[in-house]
Motif scaffolding. Sequence first.
Motif, PDB file in Angstrom:
ATOM      1  N   PRO A  48       0.641  -1.132   0.075  1.00 38.62           N
ATOM      2  CA  PRO A  48      -0.096  -0.114  -0.020  1.00 38.62           C
ATOM      3  C   PRO A  48       0.886   1.294  -0.054  1.00 38.62           C
ATOM      4  N   PRO A  49       0.245   2.318  -0.702  1.00 38.82           N
ATOM      5  CA  PRO A  49       1.264   3.608  -0.743  1.00 38.82           C
ATOM      6  C   PRO A  49       1.281   4.488   0.235  1.00 38.82           C
ATOM      7  N   VAL A  50       1.735   3.769   1.505  1.00 37.58           N
ATOM      8  CA  VAL A  50       1.646   4.676   2.833  1.00 37.58           C
ATOM      9  C   VAL A  50       2.734   5.687   2.621  1.00 37.58           C
ATOM     10  N   VAL A  51       2.523   6.520   3.752  1.00 33.56           N
ATOM     11  CA  VAL A  51       3.931   7.601   3.963  1.00 33.56           C
ATOM     12  C   VAL A  51       5.253   6.757   4.031  1.00 33.56           C
ATOM     13  N   PRO A  52       6.290   7.308   3.419  1.00 28.83           N
ATOM     14  CA  PRO A  52       7.597   6.318   3.441  1.00 28.83           C
ATOM     15  C   PRO A  52       7.960   5.794   4.902  1.00 28.83           C
ATOM     16  N   ALA A  53       7.850   6.927   5.858  1.00 28.73           N
ATOM     17  CA  ALA A  53       8.290   6.669   7.078  1.00 28.73           C
ATOM     18  C   ALA A  53       7.680   5.651   7.866  1.00 28.73           C
ATOM     19  N   ARG A  54       6.457   5.360   7.255  1.00 26.17           N
ATOM     20  CA  ARG A  54       5.529   4.143   8.187  1.00 26.17           C
ATOM     21  C   ARG A  54       5.680   2.521   7.334  1.00 26.17           C
ATOM     22  N   ALA A  55       6.170   2.948   6.182  1.00 26.82           N
ATOM     23  CA  ALA A  55       6.338   1.561   5.482  1.00 26.82           C
ATOM     24  C   ALA A  55       6.896   0.579   6.186  1.00 26.82           C
ATOM     25  N   PRO A  56       8.449   0.658   6.489  1.00 26.95           N
ATOM     26  CA  PRO A  56       8.939  -0.271   7.032  1.00 26.95           C
ATOM     27  C   PRO A  56       8.280  -1.250   7.980  1.00 26.95           C
ATOM     28  N   ALA A  57       7.498  -0.398   8.950  1.00 31.93           N
ATOM     29  CA  ALA A  57       6.895  -0.948  10.089  1.00 31.93           C
ATOM     30  C   ALA A  57       5.603  -2.041   9.708  1.00 31.93           C
ATOM     31  N   LEU A  58       5.339  -1.188   8.707  1.00 28.88           N
ATOM     32  CA  LEU A  58       3.878  -1.981   8.018  1.00 28.88           C
ATOM     33  C   LEU A  58       4.429  -3.348   7.440  1.00 28.88           C
ATOM     34  N   LEU A  59       5.499  -3.297   6.795  1.00 30.69           N
ATOM     35  CA  LEU A  59       5.953  -4.466   5.995  1.00 30.69           C
ATOM     36  C   LEU A  59       6.369  -5.368   6.819  1.00 30.69           C
ATOM     37  N   ARG A  60       7.000  -5.274   8.011  1.00 27.52           N
ATOM     38  CA  ARG A  60       7.392  -6.104   8.930  1.00 27.52           C
ATOM     39  C   ARG A  60       6.275  -6.680   9.474  1.00 27.52           C
ATOM     40  N   GLU A  61       5.043  -6.258   9.873  1.00 25.62           N
ATOM     41  CA  GLU A  61       4.144  -6.783  10.444  1.00 25.62           C
ATOM     42  C   GLU A  61       3.297  -7.854   9.335  1.00 25.62           C
ATOM     43  N   ILE A  62       3.221  -7.461   8.160  1.00 20.78           N
ATOM     44  CA  ILE A  62       2.357  -8.136   7.069  1.00 20.78           C
ATOM     45  C   ILE A  62       3.533  -9.440   7.027  1.00 20.78           C
ATOM     46  N   ALA A  63       4.918  -9.356   6.954  1.00 26.27           N
ATOM     47  CA  ALA A  63       5.595 -10.516   6.736  1.00 26.27           C
ATOM     48  C   ALA A  63       5.585 -11.380   8.117  1.00 26.27           C
ATOM     49  N   LEU A  64       5.079 -10.603   9.244  1.00 25.64           N
ATOM     50  CA  LEU A  64       4.904 -11.501  10.623  1.00 25.64           C
ATOM     51  C   LEU A  64       3.905 -12.315  10.395  1.00 25.64           C
ATOM     52  N   THR A  65       2.631 -11.882   9.668  1.00 31.16           N
ATOM     53  CA  THR A  65       1.619 -12.683   9.684  1.00 31.16           C
ATOM     54  C   THR A  65       1.838 -13.942   8.661  1.00 31.16           C
ATOM     55  N   ASN A  66       2.353 -13.752   7.703  1.00 37.14           N
ATOM     56  CA  ASN A  66       2.565 -14.808   6.929  1.00 37.14           C
ATOM     57  C   ASN A  66       3.600 -15.899   7.509  1.00 37.14           C
ATOM     58  N   GLN A  67       4.419 -15.231   8.230  1.00 38.25           N
ATOM     59  CA  GLN A  67       5.346 -16.510   9.091  1.00 38.25           C
ATOM     60  C   GLN A  67       4.633 -17.147  10.128  1.00 38.25           C
ATOM     61  N   ILE A  68       3.852 -16.333  10.916  1.00 36.95           N
ATOM     62  CA  ILE A  68       2.832 -17.115  12.049  1.00 36.95           C
ATOM     63  C   ILE A  68       1.815 -18.237  11.347  1.00 36.95           C
ATOM     64  N   HIS A  69       1.452 -17.540  10.178  1.00 35.78           N
ATOM     65  CA  HIS A  69       0.247 -18.447   9.438  1.00 35.78           C
ATOM     66  C   HIS A  69       1.000 -20.001   9.241  1.00 35.78           C
ATOM     67  N   LEU A  70       2.182 -19.670   8.629  1.00 33.19           N
ATOM     68  CA  LEU A  70       2.988 -20.933   8.198  1.00 33.19           C
ATOM     69  C   LEU A  70       3.084 -21.862   9.340  1.00 33.19           C
ATOM     70  N   GLY A  71       3.563 -20.975  10.442  1.00 33.44           N
ATOM     71  CA  GLY A  71       4.068 -21.782  11.875  1.00 33.44           C
ATOM     72  C   GLY A  71       2.866 -22.446  12.556  1.00 33.44           C
TER      73      GLY A  71
END
Length: 320
Positions: free
Chosen positions: A177-200
């Motif tokens: 999503p085109p969020v403000v650049p300063a907020r993008a890294p935190a959002l992308l980390r949480e998205i990656a974590l959802t996929n990791q937890i789902h696999l686990g």
Amino acid sequence: MKTSSAQAALGFSDRPGWDFGDYPYALEPLALPAPPRPVTLTAGALPSDAEEAVTRFLDEARHGFGTTDPVDADSLEQLFWFRWMIGHHVSFVIWRLLADALDDVTSGTGDQDAAAVRLTEYVRAYCGMLLYTGSSTRTVYQRTIRPSMYRQHSKFSGTWAPDYPAVRSLFRGRRPPPVVPARAPALLREIALTNQIHLGVASKLVERGRSLLQHAVLEGDIGSHRTWGAVFDCYFLTLRAPVTPLEVTAQLLRRHKAIAIDLATNGLYPDVGEPADPVPHELCDPAVAQCEQDLVAALVRTAALAAGRAPVPGTAGRAR
């Protein structure tokens, strides 16, 4: 005049202690409008009595909601069934809140920094719900939960949820999503974590870590999609009705309180003498452990945002 159970389920709670369902670990239906109708409250939309109820909820959350009757080995099945159902209810509402925030981001409507914060907090809370619904032992999941889905449809899948398509691309990471650049890294980390937890969680509960739908794909038999959404809603006690964003928020807060009381009482992984299941490597990550500890606080932050408030820092009642 006595308030009906349906009205109570759609309203804010005014009772201390456990007040969800008729007894601890009971269920209530969830009422949601059909997509794409928004569920996010507009600024200043809370009437005075609702404002008071939200304030009371957030004040109580700071100190913890207390405890209820703990489970033992004989009642684990009831607890994990409760978690499976109510955790999915909260996930459905979070998906809808995410969809509303995504609309704000993609259209450039409103405060873009605030929209990015909402997205990140909602994804964080969804990570917690994956852990909460996946906290079942493998024995209970295989004996009770998985067969109950199979009896509804042999290819039953979470992708059938009517509220999921609006956020599918977000979780699959195909188009950030085109969020403000300063907020993008935190959002992308949480998205990656959802996929990791789902696999686990899948590795922990399901043979070869596959859902019923994934097995169906491998077998080459997908079937008709026309009734999937209705089957999914019926299974998860979800009603489609013209409820207001205020009523959706009230239902969310009621469920958050019940989850917080459950976790304060039983912990995320109840210790009742049952053998512990092996923990998949995806769930051994320190980021997952931090999410487990943050689970209740993340829910309360989400509740505050859904009610048009700022996130609540220092929330009590971690998942022990």
